[in-house]
Design an enzyme around this catalytic site. Structure first.
Site, PDB file in Angstrom:
ATOM      1  N   ARG A 244     -11.693 -15.159  15.814  1.00 30.10           N
ATOM      2  CA  ARG A 244     -11.612 -14.280  16.991  1.00 30.10           C
ATOM      3  C   ARG A 244     -12.096 -12.868  16.662  1.00 30.10           C
ATOM      4  O   ARG A 244     -12.764 -12.231  17.482  1.00 30.10           O
ATOM      5  CB  ARG A 244     -10.169 -14.245  17.497  1.00 30.10           C
ATOM      6  CG  ARG A 244      -9.722 -15.561  18.133  1.00 30.10           C
ATOM      7  CD  ARG A 244      -8.225 -15.592  18.308  1.00 30.10           C
ATOM      8  NE  ARG A 244      -7.739 -16.738  19.075  1.00 30.10           N
ATOM      9  CZ  ARG A 244      -6.473 -17.127  19.077  1.00 30.10           C
ATOM     10  NH1 ARG A 244      -5.562 -16.468  18.376  1.00 30.10           N
ATOM     11  NH2 ARG A 244      -6.102 -18.181  19.793  1.00 30.10           N
TER      12      ARG A 244
ATOM     13  N   PHE B   4       0.038 -14.493  33.025  1.00 29.91           N
ATOM     14  CA  PHE B   4      -1.347 -14.736  32.612  1.00 29.91           C
ATOM     15  C   PHE B   4      -1.755 -16.205  32.748  1.00 29.91           C
ATOM     16  O   PHE B   4      -2.904 -16.551  32.499  1.00 29.91           O
ATOM     17  CB  PHE B   4      -1.597 -14.246  31.174  1.00 29.91           C
ATOM     18  CG  PHE B   4      -0.794 -14.933  30.092  1.00 29.91           C
ATOM     19  CD1 PHE B   4      -1.124 -16.201  29.644  1.00 29.91           C
ATOM     20  CD2 PHE B   4       0.283 -14.286  29.501  1.00 29.91           C
ATOM     21  CE1 PHE B   4      -0.395 -16.831  28.638  1.00 29.91           C
ATOM     22  CE2 PHE B   4       1.018 -14.904  28.485  1.00 29.91           C
ATOM     23  CZ  PHE B   4       0.673 -16.190  28.060  1.00 29.91           C
TER      24      PHE B   4
ATOM     25  N   LYS C 242     -12.332 -23.800  22.693  1.00 28.04           N
ATOM     26  CA  LYS C 242     -12.166 -23.617  24.135  1.00 28.04           C
ATOM     27  C   LYS C 242     -13.509 -23.565  24.881  1.00 28.04           C
ATOM     28  O   LYS C 242     -14.571 -23.409  24.247  1.00 28.04           O
ATOM     29  CB  LYS C 242     -11.369 -22.328  24.385  1.00 28.04           C
ATOM     30  CG  LYS C 242      -9.942 -22.382  23.827  1.00 28.04           C
ATOM     31  CD  LYS C 242      -9.164 -21.112  24.188  1.00 28.04           C
ATOM     32  CE  LYS C 242      -7.774 -21.125  23.609  1.00 28.04           C
ATOM     33  NZ  LYS C 242      -6.976 -19.958  24.037  1.00 28.04           N
TER      34      LYS C 242
ATOM     35  N   ASN D  79     -10.569 -16.481  24.005  1.00 23.62           N
ATOM     36  CA  ASN D  79     -10.462 -16.193  22.571  1.00 23.62           C
ATOM     37  C   ASN D  79     -10.866 -17.376  21.697  1.00 23.62           C
ATOM     38  O   ASN D  79     -10.436 -17.501  20.555  1.00 23.62           O
ATOM     39  CB  ASN D  79      -9.048 -15.691  22.249  1.00 23.62           C
ATOM     40  CG  ASN D  79      -7.985 -16.712  22.616  1.00 23.62           C
ATOM     41  OD1 ASN D  79      -8.296 -17.811  23.072  1.00 23.62           O
ATOM     42  ND2 ASN D  79      -6.735 -16.361  22.397  1.00 23.62           N
TER      43      ASN D  79
ATOM     44  N   ARG E  39      -4.063 -20.715  11.510  1.00 24.20           N
ATOM     45  CA  ARG E  39      -3.654 -19.521  12.271  1.00 24.20           C
ATOM     46  C   ARG E  39      -4.235 -18.258  11.631  1.00 24.20           C
ATOM     47  O   ARG E  39      -4.668 -17.335  12.324  1.00 24.20           O
ATOM     48  CB  ARG E  39      -2.128 -19.403  12.342  1.00 24.20           C
ATOM     49  CG  ARG E  39      -1.443 -20.567  13.021  1.00 24.20           C
ATOM     50  CD  ARG E  39      -1.516 -20.570  14.516  1.00 24.20           C
ATOM     51  NE  ARG E  39      -0.771 -19.484  15.107  1.00 24.20           N
ATOM     52  CZ  ARG E  39      -0.689 -19.292  16.421  1.00 24.20           C
ATOM     53  NH1 ARG E  39      -1.333 -20.100  17.267  1.00 24.20           N
ATOM     54  NH2 ARG E  39      -0.005 -18.295  16.917  1.00 24.20           N
TER      55      ARG E  39
ATOM     56  N   GLU F 131       1.812 -31.372  20.287  1.00 26.82           N
ATOM     57  CA  GLU F 131       0.439 -31.279  20.788  1.00 26.82           C
ATOM     58  C   GLU F 131      -0.416 -32.463  20.321  1.00 26.82           C
ATOM     59  O   GLU F 131      -1.228 -32.986  21.087  1.00 26.82           O
ATOM     60  CB  GLU F 131      -0.184 -29.948  20.346  1.00 26.82           C
ATOM     61  CG  GLU F 131       0.469 -28.755  21.053  1.00 26.82           C
ATOM     62  CD  GLU F 131       0.014 -27.399  20.526  1.00 26.82           C
ATOM     63  OE1 GLU F 131      -0.838 -27.345  19.608  1.00 26.82           O
ATOM     64  OE2 GLU F 131       0.518 -26.384  21.033  1.00 26.82           O
TER      65      GLU F 131
ATOM     66  N   THR G 235      -4.108 -13.243  18.796  1.00 25.98           N
ATOM     67  CA  THR G 235      -4.561 -13.718  20.114  1.00 25.98           C
ATOM     68  C   THR G 235      -5.700 -12.880  20.704  1.00 25.98           C
ATOM     69  O   THR G 235      -6.681 -13.420  21.211  1.00 25.98           O
ATOM     70  CB  THR G 235      -3.367 -13.708  21.102  1.00 25.98           C
ATOM     71  OG1 THR G 235      -2.328 -14.524  20.550  1.00 25.98           O
ATOM     72  CG2 THR G 235      -3.772 -14.238  22.458  1.00 25.98           C
TER      73      THR G 235
END
Ligand code: CMP
Length: 141
Positions: free
Chosen positions: A108, A63, A15, A118, A91, A132, A97
């Site tokens: 994370r 959010f 990200k 995150n 994962r 995706e 999260t």
């Protein structure tokens, strides 16, 4: 690294917070050292419509507006990874999260202190992985 017909694929997003913090190499390196294969990797800056498509299941959540602003705030790196049980393996490697609660040793848990910023997104099921990857890398379909 071997491949087999049982190998899965997953979509991972590194990200904008990870890119601006200079953590792309650290994160990709963890996936490579685990033995996962990089099938595609590309830097992109999202527009709002694409963010809405990617996070279709979250667009009505409270959010979402700040998440959308964050995800469109700068470049991110999208990857398709493959390997044995890669969806669950990734994962586990990224942790829960909320970076404040994620276990030490996870991406994370080691590198994020935020529920929103995150660092990484990863597909959470075979269905979401298929959806995706088709959205981000239609040429792999
Ligand atoms: P991700 O795995 O990309 O899936 C949805 C994203 O929404 C999540 O990572 C976080 O970045 C963000 N998110 C989920 N829950 C919250 C929350 N309660 N507050 C802020 N951001 C959240």
């Amino acid at each position: 690294m071997s491949t087999s017909s049982s190998d899965e694929r997953t979509l991972v997003l590194i990200k904008p917070d990870a890119v601006s913090r200079g953590l792309v190499g650290e994160i990709v390196s963890r996936f490579e050292r685990k033995g996962l294969r990089i099938d595609a990797m590309q830097t992109r800056t999202l527009d709002g419509d694409f963010a809405d498509q990617h996070y279709a299941e979250h667009v009505d959540k409270p959010f979402y507006p700040p998440l959308k602003a964050f995800m469109t705030s700068g470049p991110l790196v999208a990857l398709v990874l493959s390997g044995d049980q890669v969806i669950d393996v990734v994962r586990t490697m990224i942790g829960v999260t909320d970076g404040r609660k994620a276990a030490a040793g996870t991406i994370r848990g080691d590198l994020s202190l935020s529920n929103r910023e995150n660092l990484v997104h990863a597909s959470d099921s075979p269905d979401s992985s298929k959806r995706e990857i088709a959205l981000w890398f239609p040429e792999l379909g």
